[in-house]
Design a protein around this motif. Structure first.
Motif, PDB file in Angstrom:
ATOM      1  N   GLU A 123       0.940  -1.209  -0.160  1.00 22.38           N
ATOM      2  CA  GLU A 123      -0.122  -0.238  -0.175  1.00 22.38           C
ATOM      3  C   GLU A 123       0.820   1.339   0.045  1.00 22.38           C
ATOM      4  O   GLU A 123       1.628   1.598   1.181  1.00 22.38           O
ATOM      5  CB  GLU A 123      -0.680   0.114   1.337  1.00 22.38           C
ATOM      6  CG  GLU A 123      -1.696   1.147   1.480  1.00 22.38           C
ATOM      7  CD  GLU A 123      -2.746   1.255   2.782  1.00 22.38           C
ATOM      8  OE1 GLU A 123      -3.704   1.451   2.767  1.00 22.38           O
ATOM      9  OE2 GLU A 123      -2.034   0.537   3.643  1.00 22.38           O
TER      10      GLU A 123
ATOM     11  N   HIS B 214      -2.281  -3.386   4.966  1.00 24.84           N
ATOM     12  CA  HIS B 214      -2.280  -2.153   5.209  1.00 24.84           C
ATOM     13  C   HIS B 214      -1.233  -1.511   5.988  1.00 24.84           C
ATOM     14  O   HIS B 214      -0.935  -2.596   6.931  1.00 24.84           O
ATOM     15  CB  HIS B 214      -3.694  -1.613   5.978  1.00 24.84           C
ATOM     16  CG  HIS B 214      -4.788  -1.975   5.056  1.00 24.84           C
ATOM     17  ND1 HIS B 214      -5.073  -1.227   3.834  1.00 24.84           N
ATOM     18  CD2 HIS B 214      -5.792  -2.916   5.107  1.00 24.84           C
ATOM     19  CE1 HIS B 214      -6.156  -1.639   3.258  1.00 24.84           C
ATOM     20  NE2 HIS B 214      -6.674  -2.967   4.155  1.00 24.84           N
TER      21      HIS B 214
ATOM     22  N   ARG C 294      -3.023   3.773  11.955  1.00 25.81           N
ATOM     23  CA  ARG C 294      -3.263   2.954  10.634  1.00 25.81           C
ATOM     24  C   ARG C 294      -2.657   4.269   9.554  1.00 25.81           C
ATOM     25  O   ARG C 294      -3.201   5.495   9.877  1.00 25.81           O
ATOM     26  CB  ARG C 294      -4.537   2.719  10.220  1.00 25.81           C
ATOM     27  CG  ARG C 294      -4.728   2.295   8.945  1.00 25.81           C
ATOM     28  CD  ARG C 294      -5.996   1.356   8.631  1.00 25.81           C
ATOM     29  NE  ARG C 294      -6.244   1.313   7.159  1.00 25.81           N
ATOM     30  CZ  ARG C 294      -7.175   0.387   6.854  1.00 25.81           C
ATOM     31  NH1 ARG C 294      -7.735  -0.486   7.632  1.00 25.81           N
ATOM     32  NH2 ARG C 294      -7.457   0.153   5.574  1.00 25.81           N
TER      33      ARG C 294
ATOM     34  N   SER D  16      -3.021   5.043   6.799  1.00 26.22           N
ATOM     35  CA  SER D  16      -4.053   5.747   6.073  1.00 26.22           C
ATOM     36  C   SER D  16      -4.913   6.834   6.509  1.00 26.22           C
ATOM     37  O   SER D  16      -5.629   7.540   5.671  1.00 26.22           O
ATOM     38  CB  SER D  16      -4.610   4.626   5.210  1.00 26.22           C
ATOM     39  OG  SER D  16      -5.707   4.016   5.925  1.00 26.22           O
TER      40      SER D  16
ATOM     41  N   GLY E 129      -2.433  -5.056  -2.072  1.00 26.99           N
ATOM     42  CA  GLY E 129      -2.405  -5.126  -0.747  1.00 26.99           C
ATOM     43  C   GLY E 129      -2.034  -6.499  -0.074  1.00 26.99           C
ATOM     44  O   GLY E 129      -1.113  -7.007  -0.623  1.00 26.99           O
TER      45      GLY E 129
ATOM     46  N   TRP F  70     -13.511   0.998   9.071  1.00 25.17           N
ATOM     47  CA  TRP F  70     -12.738   0.329   8.339  1.00 25.17           C
ATOM     48  C   TRP F  70     -13.369  -0.119   6.974  1.00 25.17           C
ATOM     49  O   TRP F  70     -12.348  -0.432   5.961  1.00 25.17           O
ATOM     50  CB  TRP F  70     -12.178  -0.868   9.076  1.00 25.17           C
ATOM     51  CG  TRP F  70     -13.018  -1.947   9.272  1.00 25.17           C
ATOM     52  CD1 TRP F  70     -13.887  -2.054  10.521  1.00 25.17           C
ATOM     53  CD2 TRP F  70     -13.578  -2.907   8.451  1.00 25.17           C
ATOM     54  NE1 TRP F  70     -14.873  -2.969  10.343  1.00 25.17           N
ATOM     55  CE2 TRP F  70     -14.497  -3.740   9.247  1.00 25.17           C
ATOM     56  CE3 TRP F  70     -13.461  -3.368   7.296  1.00 25.17           C
ATOM     57  CZ2 TRP F  70     -15.298  -4.860   8.750  1.00 25.17           C
ATOM     58  CZ3 TRP F  70     -14.012  -4.578   6.827  1.00 25.17           C
ATOM     59  CH2 TRP F  70     -14.750  -5.167   7.453  1.00 25.17           C
TER      60      TRP F  70
ATOM     61  N   GLU G  71     -12.516   2.335   4.289  1.00 26.76           N
ATOM     62  CA  GLU G  71     -10.996   2.458   3.802  1.00 26.76           C
ATOM     63  C   GLU G  71     -10.758   1.018   2.930  1.00 26.76           C
ATOM     64  O   GLU G  71     -10.068   1.333   2.053  1.00 26.76           O
ATOM     65  CB  GLU G  71     -10.159   2.356   5.022  1.00 26.76           C
ATOM     66  CG  GLU G  71     -10.511   3.519   5.910  1.00 26.76           C
ATOM     67  CD  GLU G  71      -9.656   3.483   7.200  1.00 26.76           C
ATOM     68  OE1 GLU G  71      -8.521   2.891   7.203  1.00 26.76           O
ATOM     69  OE2 GLU G  71      -9.837   4.339   7.874  1.00 26.76           O
ATOM     70  N   SER G  72     -11.385   0.018   3.337  1.00 24.81           N
ATOM     71  CA  SER G  72     -11.136  -1.021   2.542  1.00 24.81           C
ATOM     72  C   SER G  72     -11.647  -1.301   1.196  1.00 24.81           C
ATOM     73  O   SER G  72     -11.046  -1.681   0.140  1.00 24.81           O
ATOM     74  CB  SER G  72     -11.777  -2.376   3.270  1.00 24.81           C
ATOM     75  OG  SER G  72     -11.372  -2.587   4.405  1.00 24.81           O
TER      76      SER G  72
END
Length: 657
Positions: free
Chosen positions: A135, A180, A197, A199, A528, A590, A593-594
């Motif tokens: 990522e 991630h 995290r 991101s 990923g 999440w 984001e996923s």
């Protein structure tokens, strides 16, 4: 930029040069308003040259200690990596892991430095290594630098409650979990260890003062995750599952692919609930009974939340969340590293194709020509114009001459080595018979790390050895190795040969049972934590993408092809064509984001709304169920109805006596 190049060329073109002569011939030093200004300028330039990895050496005259000389060590003494073609290829593949997005100066510099070594990559091996493994995020480079230099870093972070806050952190480890990036370290403001995290970092991290909190020994990111999800309520869950389904659970249990019932190791209740709900379409929890009741209650609440039409008016009143403005522009050292690499690349080959060189560096042909124009006006300032760099690019062919000092080997910094190690760690699961090459390249990188650098992630071999005592785990690993070895052999084979084709059993995420397909593998791609095989499929009559871990078996040639059965329940194949809106409580953020949400909006009490464009239907349904009610699909209605049906069917299995 030009001054730094001139300094390097002037020092590198001779055995050594004294400080006074250097200050006299470099125009910017000579024209400085004061001697102190020239000194400060030169000190910054020296730091930049050393950061590049150029072996700059300072010496004092043995007879007159006031006379200082500078030289750049020859390429032999300055060389850092003695690589075979195969090792160079896997390192280049590791650097390609960062190509999909700007990952900061370390990622840009490391690719340029590798290209400057003058090796030719093995095209066959490069074709069999996946792209986009890691990522790529612009915040990674300063985080890695903070770890390797034991510095504090400051950034703006949006946590699960959705409000961005400034954080001051002493990073201990930066690593990958489930595809991630995360940073774990000491949060100075909260005076406690915290996991972030990457991101969710919404500002470019800035380096601060040295870290003061002692770094724990033997840090393991997976162990940190286990601590976060720990619970005193632990048990060994017994599960009934459809053959060839719930593969992640089977791997965790070390169960065979066909086993109708298996037992998970002792795990905390929250962790088991997540794993079960994400695979709930294919299984039934048998024991413990109280956990079984909890699963039934969660599924009932998810189904009830998705009954009927949703109130979309709340989306219209929610405030649109602006995209994080993390601006990263190449630094002077990034550009200088690229210029040096361009010169070294061309000189090691005699000449290079303009389009080929720009593609290798990941820049436009226009930018490459601009770089060559800079090289053209730089050189040894202590002599005449005849010792300037000669650069030409007429008719699409690049030639560079008279730039021998730029061919000095560039050392890799600790940050750049860490970036390459992360790329290699991500390559290992799909390395196949190239794993020994990955391991040897890794050893040579580790030889260049500084003694106090943080320990890298364990290799796949080390992880396998740790689990070797479990016979079922070893058998599961053997299955994955068998599949990967067959795929790698097919990728190496001639396109017209029988060896280039495989007959595989494939377990899809959206249909019951399995299918048998004859395929012609083309390449491996990685997103990923997920690795995919792109192959021509005879059954479909077109190229298809197959998750590598869902190729559950390599079958003998001549095995009849077989389509998957339709089965009961709603159809979950393909992507959702309509616009999808989600309502997310903090524990469910999440999911946005996923699925790389196209738009985010913030409501009241920490609730957020996300718009997804074209998500994979089966994966989204599983994610909503895994969230245990923290995520609700607001639109489209058809997807809401699908979730109701899936939740009711799965729940019914857990309410029957």
């Amino acid at each position: 930029m030009e001054r730094l190049l001139n300094v390097i060329m002037t020092i590198g073109s001779r055995r050594r040069i004294d400080r006074a002569k250097l200050f006299a011939v470099i125009t910017d030093y000579a024209d400085a308003p004061s001697e102190q200004a020239a000194e400060r300028m030169f000190e910054r330039d020296k730091a930049a040259i050393l950061e590049l990895g150029m072996p700059l050496v300072t010496e004092r005259d043995v007879l007159d200690e006031n006379t200082v000389y500078y030289r750049i060590e020859g390429s032999e003494s300055g060389a850092v990596l003695d690589l075979t073609t195969e090792e160079y290829t896997v390192l280049l593949a590791a650097s390609r892991a960062w190509d999909d997005a700007a990952a900061g100066g370390a990622a840009r510099r490391v690719r340029s430095k590798l290209l400057s070594l003058g090796h030719d990559a093995d095209p066959d091996l490069l074709r069999r290594t996946p792209r986009g493994v890691v990522e790529s995020l612009p915040v990674l480079s300063p985080l890695l630098e903070a770890v390797t230099s034991s510095r504090t870093v400051r950034f703006t972070y949006r946590g699960t409650r959705g409000t961005p806050t400034p954080r001051s952190v002493e990073p201990w480890v930066v690593g990958v979990h489930d595809g991630h990036w995360y940073v774990h370290g000491w949060d100075r403001d909260r005076e406690a260890p915290r996991l972030f995290r990457a991101s969710r970092i919404e500002s470019f991290p800035s380096l601060g003062p040295p870290a003061v909190e002692p770094r724990p020994d033997g840090l393991d990111l997976d162990a940190v995750w286990e601590t976060l999800h720990s619970s005193e309520d632990q048990a060994r869950a017994v599960v009934d599952a459809a053959p060839y389904k719930a593969l992640a659970l089977r791997d965790h249990a070390g169960a065979s692919l066909e086993a109708p019932r298996f037992e998970l190791p002792e795990l905390p209740r929250p962790a088991v609930r997540r794993m079960l709900l994400s695979n709930i379409r294919w299984l039934e929890l048998v024991e413990p009974a109280e956990w079984r009741t909890e699963i039934a209650d969660v599924l009932a609440s998810v189904a009830a939340a998705h009954e009927g039409e949703a109130d979309l008016s709340v989306v219209g009143t929610a405030a649109a969340r602006p995209d994080p403005r993390i601006r990263t522009t190449p630094t002077g050292n990034d550009t200088l590293s690229r210029l040096i690499s361009e010169a070294s690349y061309v000189m090691s080959r005699g000449e290079a194709d303009l389009a080929e060189l720009s593609s290798a560096l990941g820049i436009s042909e226009k930018q490459l020509i601009t770089d060559l124009q800079v090289l053209f006006v730089c050189g040894d300032m202590g002599t005449g114009w005849e010792d300037f760099i000669e650069a030409e690019w007429e008719h699409g062919t690049v030639r560079v001459r008279n730039a021998e000092p730029l061919r000095r080997a560039l050392r890799l910094s600790a940050v750049e080595i860490t970036a390459l190690l992360a790329g290699l760690a991500a390559l290992e699961p799909t390395a196949g018979d190239a794993e020994p090459i990955v391991a040897s390249a890794r050893e040579k990188l580790l030889a260049g790390t500084v003694p106090d650098a943080p320990s890298p992630l364990p290799t796949r071999t080390e992880l396998a050895e740790a689990a070797a005592a479990d016979e079922m785990v070893a058998r599961t690993a053997d299955r994955a190795e068998t599949v990967l070895a067959a795929v790698q052999e097919a990728l190496r084979a001639d396109d017209d040969s029988d060896q280039s084709r495989l007959t595989v059993r494939y377990s899809s995420t959206d249909r019951p049972g399995t299918s048998v397909r004859r395929i012609h593998p083309l390449r491996i791609e990685t997103d990923g934590a997920r690795s995919y095989l792109v192959a021509d499929c005879e059954l479909a009559g077109a190229p298809r993408q197959f998750r590598l871990e869902r190729i559950v078996e390599i079958l003998p040639d001549g095995t009849p092809q077989e389509r998957p059965h339709r089965g009961e329940g709603p159809a979950l194949g393909g992507r959702v064509q309509e616009e999808v809106w989600l309502r997310m409580d903090p524990p469910g953020r999440w999911v946005a984001e996923s699925f790389a949400a196209a738009e985010l909006r913030d409501g009241e009490d920490g609730i957020a709304y996300a718009r997804l464009d074209g998500p994979v239907r089966a994966a989204l349904v599983d994610a909503v169920l895994e969230s245990s009610g923290a995520v609700e699909v607001l639109a489209p209605r058809e997807l809401r109805d699908t979730i109701v049906t899936v939740a009711q069917i799965s729940g019914a299995r857990h309410t029957q006596a």
